[in-house]
Design an enzyme around this catalytic site. Structure first.
Site, PDB file in Angstrom:
ATOM      1  N   GLU A 195       0.619  -6.274  -3.444  1.00 17.28           N
ATOM      2  CA  GLU A 195       1.116  -4.942  -3.015  1.00 17.28           C
ATOM      3  C   GLU A 195       2.550  -5.072  -2.521  1.00 17.28           C
ATOM      4  O   GLU A 195       3.396  -4.220  -2.806  1.00 17.28           O
ATOM      5  CB  GLU A 195       0.205  -4.369  -1.940  1.00 17.28           C
ATOM      6  CG  GLU A 195       0.651  -3.033  -1.357  1.00 17.28           C
ATOM      7  CD  GLU A 195       0.814  -1.931  -2.410  1.00 17.28           C
ATOM      8  OE1 GLU A 195       0.323  -2.079  -3.532  1.00 17.28           O
ATOM      9  OE2 GLU A 195       1.466  -0.929  -2.106  1.00 17.28           O
TER      10      GLU A 195
ATOM     11  N   CYS B   5      -2.887  19.043   8.052  1.00 21.39           N
ATOM     12  CA  CYS B   5      -2.718  20.468   7.719  1.00 21.39           C
ATOM     13  C   CYS B   5      -1.478  20.971   8.441  1.00 21.39           C
ATOM     14  O   CYS B   5      -0.952  20.328   9.321  1.00 21.39           O
ATOM     15  CB  CYS B   5      -3.921  21.254   8.212  1.00 21.39           C
ATOM     16  SG  CYS B   5      -5.478  20.612   7.620  1.00 21.39           S
TER      17      CYS B   5
ATOM     18  N   HIS C 175       1.470 -24.821 -10.845  1.00 25.81           N
ATOM     19  CA  HIS C 175       1.065 -25.014 -12.250  1.00 25.81           C
ATOM     20  C   HIS C 175       1.997 -24.249 -13.190  1.00 25.81           C
ATOM     21  O   HIS C 175       1.548 -23.510 -14.065  1.00 25.81           O
ATOM     22  CB  HIS C 175      -0.379 -24.542 -12.438  1.00 25.81           C
ATOM     23  CG  HIS C 175      -1.353 -25.280 -11.589  1.00 25.81           C
ATOM     24  ND1 HIS C 175      -1.807 -26.547 -11.877  1.00 25.81           N
ATOM     25  CD2 HIS C 175      -1.906 -24.948 -10.392  1.00 25.81           C
ATOM     26  CE1 HIS C 175      -2.623 -26.957 -10.937  1.00 25.81           C
ATOM     27  NE2 HIS C 175      -2.712 -26.009 -10.018  1.00 25.81           N
TER      28      HIS C 175
ATOM     29  N   GLU D 255       9.178  -1.522  -7.280  1.00 29.10           N
ATOM     30  CA  GLU D 255       9.245  -0.096  -7.650  1.00 29.10           C
ATOM     31  C   GLU D 255      10.228   0.692  -6.792  1.00 29.10           C
ATOM     32  O   GLU D 255      10.651   1.770  -7.190  1.00 29.10           O
ATOM     33  CB  GLU D 255       7.857   0.552  -7.602  1.00 29.10           C
ATOM     34  CG  GLU D 255       7.260   0.689  -6.220  1.00 29.10           C
ATOM     35  CD  GLU D 255       5.946   1.487  -6.248  1.00 29.10           C
ATOM     36  OE1 GLU D 255       5.714   2.291  -7.151  1.00 29.10           O
ATOM     37  OE2 GLU D 255       5.144   1.288  -5.326  1.00 29.10           O
TER      38      GLU D 255
ATOM     39  N   LYS E 161       5.828  -2.994  -4.141  1.00 29.62           N
ATOM     40  CA  LYS E 161       6.752  -2.153  -3.350  1.00 29.62           C
ATOM     41  C   LYS E 161       8.199  -2.548  -3.622  1.00 29.62           C
ATOM     42  O   LYS E 161       9.050  -1.703  -3.863  1.00 29.62           O
ATOM     43  CB  LYS E 161       6.447  -2.301  -1.855  1.00 29.62           C
ATOM     44  CG  LYS E 161       5.167  -1.643  -1.422  1.00 29.62           C
ATOM     45  CD  LYS E 161       5.269  -0.140  -1.346  1.00 29.62           C
ATOM     46  CE  LYS E 161       4.551   0.742  -2.286  1.00 29.62           C
ATOM     47  NZ  LYS E 161       3.434   0.504  -3.022  1.00 29.62           N
TER      48      LYS E 161
ATOM     49  N   TRP F 147      -5.273  20.854   4.281  1.00 26.77           N
ATOM     50  CA  TRP F 147      -5.444  19.644   3.483  1.00 26.77           C
ATOM     51  C   TRP F 147      -6.896  19.250   3.744  1.00 26.77           C
ATOM     52  O   TRP F 147      -7.222  18.689   4.793  1.00 26.77           O
ATOM     53  CB  TRP F 147      -4.483  18.567   3.952  1.00 26.77           C
ATOM     54  CG  TRP F 147      -4.630  17.275   3.215  1.00 26.77           C
ATOM     55  CD1 TRP F 147      -5.388  16.205   3.554  1.00 26.77           C
ATOM     56  CD2 TRP F 147      -4.022  16.929   1.974  1.00 26.77           C
ATOM     57  NE1 TRP F 147      -5.295  15.231   2.614  1.00 26.77           N
ATOM     58  CE2 TRP F 147      -4.471  15.626   1.632  1.00 26.77           C
ATOM     59  CE3 TRP F 147      -3.159  17.574   1.120  1.00 26.77           C
ATOM     60  CZ2 TRP F 147      -4.081  14.978   0.472  1.00 26.77           C
ATOM     61  CZ3 TRP F 147      -2.762  16.907  -0.028  1.00 26.77           C
ATOM     62  CH2 TRP F 147      -3.219  15.653  -0.345  1.00 26.77           C
TER      63      TRP F 147
ATOM     64  N   ARG G  36       2.529  19.785   4.133  1.00 30.21           N
ATOM     65  CA  ARG G  36       1.489  19.122   4.941  1.00 30.21           C
ATOM     66  C   ARG G  36       0.096  19.365   4.405  1.00 30.21           C
ATOM     67  O   ARG G  36      -0.878  18.777   4.866  1.00 30.21           O
ATOM     68  CB  ARG G  36       1.556  19.601   6.391  1.00 30.21           C
ATOM     69  CG  ARG G  36       2.765  19.153   7.181  1.00 30.21           C
ATOM     70  CD  ARG G  36       2.726  19.718   8.574  1.00 30.21           C
ATOM     71  NE  ARG G  36       1.586  19.199   9.328  1.00 30.21           N
ATOM     72  CZ  ARG G  36       1.604  18.038   9.983  1.00 30.21           C
ATOM     73  NH1 ARG G  36       2.703  17.300   9.965  1.00 30.21           N
ATOM     74  NH2 ARG G  36       0.557  17.598  10.618  1.00 30.21           N
TER      75      ARG G  36
ATOM     76  N   ASN H  77      -6.040  21.042  12.838  1.00 31.53           N
ATOM     77  CA  ASN H  77      -5.624  19.911  12.004  1.00 31.53           C
ATOM     78  C   ASN H  77      -6.225  18.666  12.625  1.00 31.53           C
ATOM     79  O   ASN H  77      -6.088  18.434  13.816  1.00 31.53           O
ATOM     80  CB  ASN H  77      -4.094  19.812  12.004  1.00 31.53           C
ATOM     81  CG  ASN H  77      -3.626  18.539  11.305  1.00 31.53           C
ATOM     82  OD1 ASN H  77      -4.315  18.033  10.422  1.00 31.53           O
ATOM     83  ND2 ASN H  77      -2.489  18.013  11.715  1.00 31.53           N
ATOM     84  N   GLY H  78      -6.939  17.861  11.840  1.00 28.38           N
ATOM     85  CA  GLY H  78      -7.502  16.620  12.382  1.00 28.38           C
ATOM     86  C   GLY H  78      -8.955  16.465  11.947  1.00 28.38           C
ATOM     87  O   GLY H  78      -9.421  17.135  11.037  1.00 28.38           O
TER      88      GLY H  78
HETATM   89  C1  AGP Z   1       2.185   2.781  -5.894  1.00 28.43           C
HETATM   90  O1  AGP Z   1       3.270   2.720  -4.986  1.00 28.43           O
HETATM   91  C2  AGP Z   1       2.511   3.678  -7.074  1.00 28.43           C
HETATM   92  N1  AGP Z   1       2.822   4.988  -6.628  1.00 28.43           N
HETATM   93  C3  AGP Z   1       1.417   3.626  -8.149  1.00 28.43           C
HETATM   94  O2  AGP Z   1       1.187   2.272  -8.484  1.00 28.43           O
HETATM   95  C4  AGP Z   1       0.069   4.251  -7.734  1.00 28.43           C
HETATM   96  O3  AGP Z   1      -0.544   3.441  -6.772  1.00 28.43           O
HETATM   97  C5  AGP Z   1      -0.827   4.346  -8.985  1.00 28.43           C
HETATM   98  O4  AGP Z   1      -0.214   5.198  -9.912  1.00 28.43           O
HETATM   99  C6  AGP Z   1      -2.241   4.847  -8.674  1.00 28.43           C
HETATM  100  O5  AGP Z   1      -2.191   6.142  -8.123  1.00 28.43           O
HETATM  101  P1  AGP Z   1      -3.556   6.759  -7.504  1.00 28.43           P
HETATM  102  O6  AGP Z   1      -3.890   5.964  -6.285  1.00 28.43           O
HETATM  103  O7  AGP Z   1      -3.206   8.171  -7.198  1.00 28.43           O
HETATM  104  O8  AGP Z   1      -4.613   6.618  -8.552  1.00 28.43           O
END
Ligand code: AGP
Length: 612
Positions: A485, A2, A508, A492, A489, A75, A28, A101-102
């Site tokens: 993951e 927050c 394979h 994207e 990263k 938040w 925030r 906040n917390g």
């Molecule tokens: C991840 O870096 C992207 N921003 C995207 O894949 C994201 O994780 C996906 O759109 C899902 O979003 P959500 O967790 O808000 O559902």
């Protein structure tokens, strides 16, 4: 997370300062907003659900009179966004106002004690309890400050608190424990706020408060004390003077706390985000209830999109490994594959940090139509997912502004670990002592993340993806999940074609792509020592092999392999993601910047995908 501000001034009306501060802090948290001013010895409060603009328009805060006041952008973590749950919160007498906040971990116990002592709690928040706790201490204290610090010493968890007391119209009280608070030291005015953007329009002299420090300010002075077992010890004025920095950031930079991008700020914020996730969920009854639903489920489906799907894979992995519960991971947009067989008695766990992803909501709706129960894991209180699931678990990571999921991913992993631990406990697979030991180990995650983030900054400074257009990121077991993951990263944010693949499967077919110098990054985890064979296979074909591992994990690799040693994780699959994920987050970030891209706004992407 927050936004908090408190101001005391001698010559000017503080309401415009608070109004601007709320706008500066909006990023925030923005599901509800509030402010309080002391005027003629009385505390006046305005607060409502909604964003800062609508709050300021509705109450015309700038036009109110007062030399001392506090403000808050919320938040939500405890209690949905609503007028009554908005901060500031008052005690029974209306003479004490608090913003916070917390996460107060022991709020349930405190609430019971206060209600037994006759306090009337009107909101669902943990924050309101702080106001009543101070009120409860007042009759036994020689001053308001003593009641304040006695109340603060009874809180367990992470918090930044700012409070007003109607009978001391010039003072603002504050306390910091694991949630940020900084002081602004001006001429004829002093400010305390969650971070610098709320301060630099009025003074550029800023001093940070340390954990366990509390105190008060008025228009002339700031007094800081350290909370000890015996009470409070004043922090010397000289010490405070030594902390003062003169901030020369622009507002825009300050909004990111001086970081060049929100993505980097959020990578660095992960230790606090994951700590809040842990603190807010380790004893959360809703999480234990969700675990009991999983036990009774005929089948478990875990669903998510993008990074949240990768977190769903981790949940499925932990459920299998820790609580021996089978589950089917499904990509949200592919939910039709599971829809045909889902029926009454099944349970779907839907993960979505925004809680608004169209594909994930559609999956939940489809499975519920078939009779399944739904558990939601989300970061946004009051989001569609939180409203459309039968049980919701909040990640409490604070708003994530960068389009790339970083701190919300590691927060989702923390929820996944806690959920699978509670399910194992409910199944009687773990003795109480074993549960406590596993929870203790999990509570080390923020420290591991902290070490991993700082290590990554150093290692990745050399931008190891220069000129790379295509690469593999391989792993086995948990390492494969992390590699998905990691690859996302890099794709994207740095626009490099990074492909995740199960390391054992790469022989394979995919290995045909490998030629001398082709980059192959391995994620080594303690559950899959066989990965050494795959490393050898790639090295034998001249690939540029990079192995990312926790430094305490033995991995034999051939001469010429680049070994990236990340913080030790005790060969514990529940801790290894925190050791290694920051490396790939920072790698993607550094490469994007090196290539001239904006990591916060990657092309073609949106933070929340609310379309089919
Ligand atoms: C991840 O870096 C992207 N921003 C995207 O894949 C994201 O994780 C996906 O759109 C899902 O979003 P959500 O967790 O808000 O559902």
């Amino acid at each position: 997370m927050c936004g908090i501000i408190g101001v005391s001034a001698s010559t000017k009306n503080v309401s415009p300062i608070i109004s601007l501060g709320l706008r500066r802090l909006e990023y925030r948290g923005y599901d509800s907003v509030g402010a309080a001013l002391i005027s003629d010895g009385k505390i006046m409060v305005w607060k409502a659900k909604g964003d800062v603009q609508s709050f300021l328009r509705r109450f015309k805060l700038e036009e109110k009179e007062g030399k001392t006041g506090i403000g808050h952008t919320r938040w939500a973590t405890h209690g949905a966004p609503s007028d009554v749950n908005a901060h500031p919160h008052l005690d029974c007498s209306g003479k004490i106002a608090v913003v916070h906040n917390g996460v107060i971990r022991n709020f349930a116990m405190i609430k019971k004690v206060l209600e037994a002592r006759g306090h009337r709690i009107v909101s669902e928040t943990d924050t309101e309890l702080i106001a009543h706790l101070i009120e409860d201490e007042l009759p036994f204290s020689s001053s308001f400050f003593e009641a304040f610090y006695r109340a603060v010493s009874r809180l367990d968890g992470s918090f930044a608190i700012v409070a007003l007391y109607g009978e001391e119209p010039n003072r603002v009280y504050f306390a910091r424990m694991k949630s940020p608070l900084v002081l602004g030291l001006g001429e004829g005015l002093n400010i305390v706020a969650s971070d610098i953007p709320a301060i630099i329009d009025h003074t550029r002299r800023v001093a940070t408060l340390e954990d366990g420090e509390l105190g008060w300010l008025d228009d002339k002075e700031v007094r800081v004390f350290s909370l000890t077992e015996q009470g409070v010890v004043e922090v010397s004025r000289e010490e405070i003077r030594n902390r003062i920095i003169t901030v020369d950031w622009s507002f825009e930079e300050a909004n990111r706390l001086g970081y060049p991008h929100f993505m980097l700020k959020e990578i660095v914020e992960q230790p606090l985000a994951v700590k809040n996730t842990y603190d807010g969920n380790v004893d959360e009854p809703m999480l234990s209830f969700a675990a009991s639903l999983l036990l009774d489920a005929k089948r478990i489906i875990v669903v998510g999109a993008g990074t949240s799907y990768h977190a769903a894979l981790a949940l499925s992995y932990y459920l299998a490994r820790t609580s021996r519960l089978p589950s089917l991971p499904v990509i949200s947009s592919e939910h039709k594959s599971a829809e045909r067989f889902v029926e009454e008695g099944d349970v779907v766990v839907a993960i979505s940090q925004s809680g608004e992803t169209y594909d994930t909501l559609e999956a939940v709706r489809a499975f519920k139509r078939q009779g399944a129960k739904a558990i939601g894991i989300t970061n946004v209180v009051g989001s569609a997912l939180s409203r459309e699931t039968d049980v919701v678990i909040y990640m409490r990571s604070g708003p994530e502004i960068g389009v790339a999921a970083t701190k919300t991913y590691t927060s989702q992993l923390m929820v996944a670990s806690l959920l699978s631990l509670r399910a194992a406990q409910a199944r009687g697979l773990l003795l109480e002592g074993e549960v406590q030991e596993l929870l203790r180990r999990l509570s080390l995650s923020p420290e591991i993340l902290k070490a991993a983030v700082s290590a990554s900054m150093k290692i990745v400074g050399k931008a190891p993806l220069v000129g790379v257009r295509s690469m593999y990121v391989l792993g086995r077991g948990l390492g494969h999940i992390i590699s998905k993951e990691a690859a996302l990263k890099i794709k994207e944010i740095a626009y490099v074609h990074a492909e995740s693949y199960p390391a054992g499967e790469s022989k394979h077919g995919p290995i045909a792509l490998v030629e001398p110098g082709f980059p192959v990054f391995f994620v080594a985890t303690s559950d899959s020592p066989e990965i050494e064979g795959n490393i050898m296979e790639m090295a034998a074909r001249g690939a540029r092999v990079v192995v990312v591992r926790p430094e305490d994990l033995d991995v034999h690799a051939p001469e010429g392999t680049e070994l990236i040693d990340m913080p030790p994780a005790g060969n514990d699959v529940m801790l290894e993601p925190y050791s290694m994920m920051p490396y790939f987050q920072v790698l993607a970030y550094v490469e994007a910047v090196a290539r001239g891209y904006d990591p916060d706004k990657p092309r073609n992407l949106a933070k929340t995908v609310t379309v089919e």
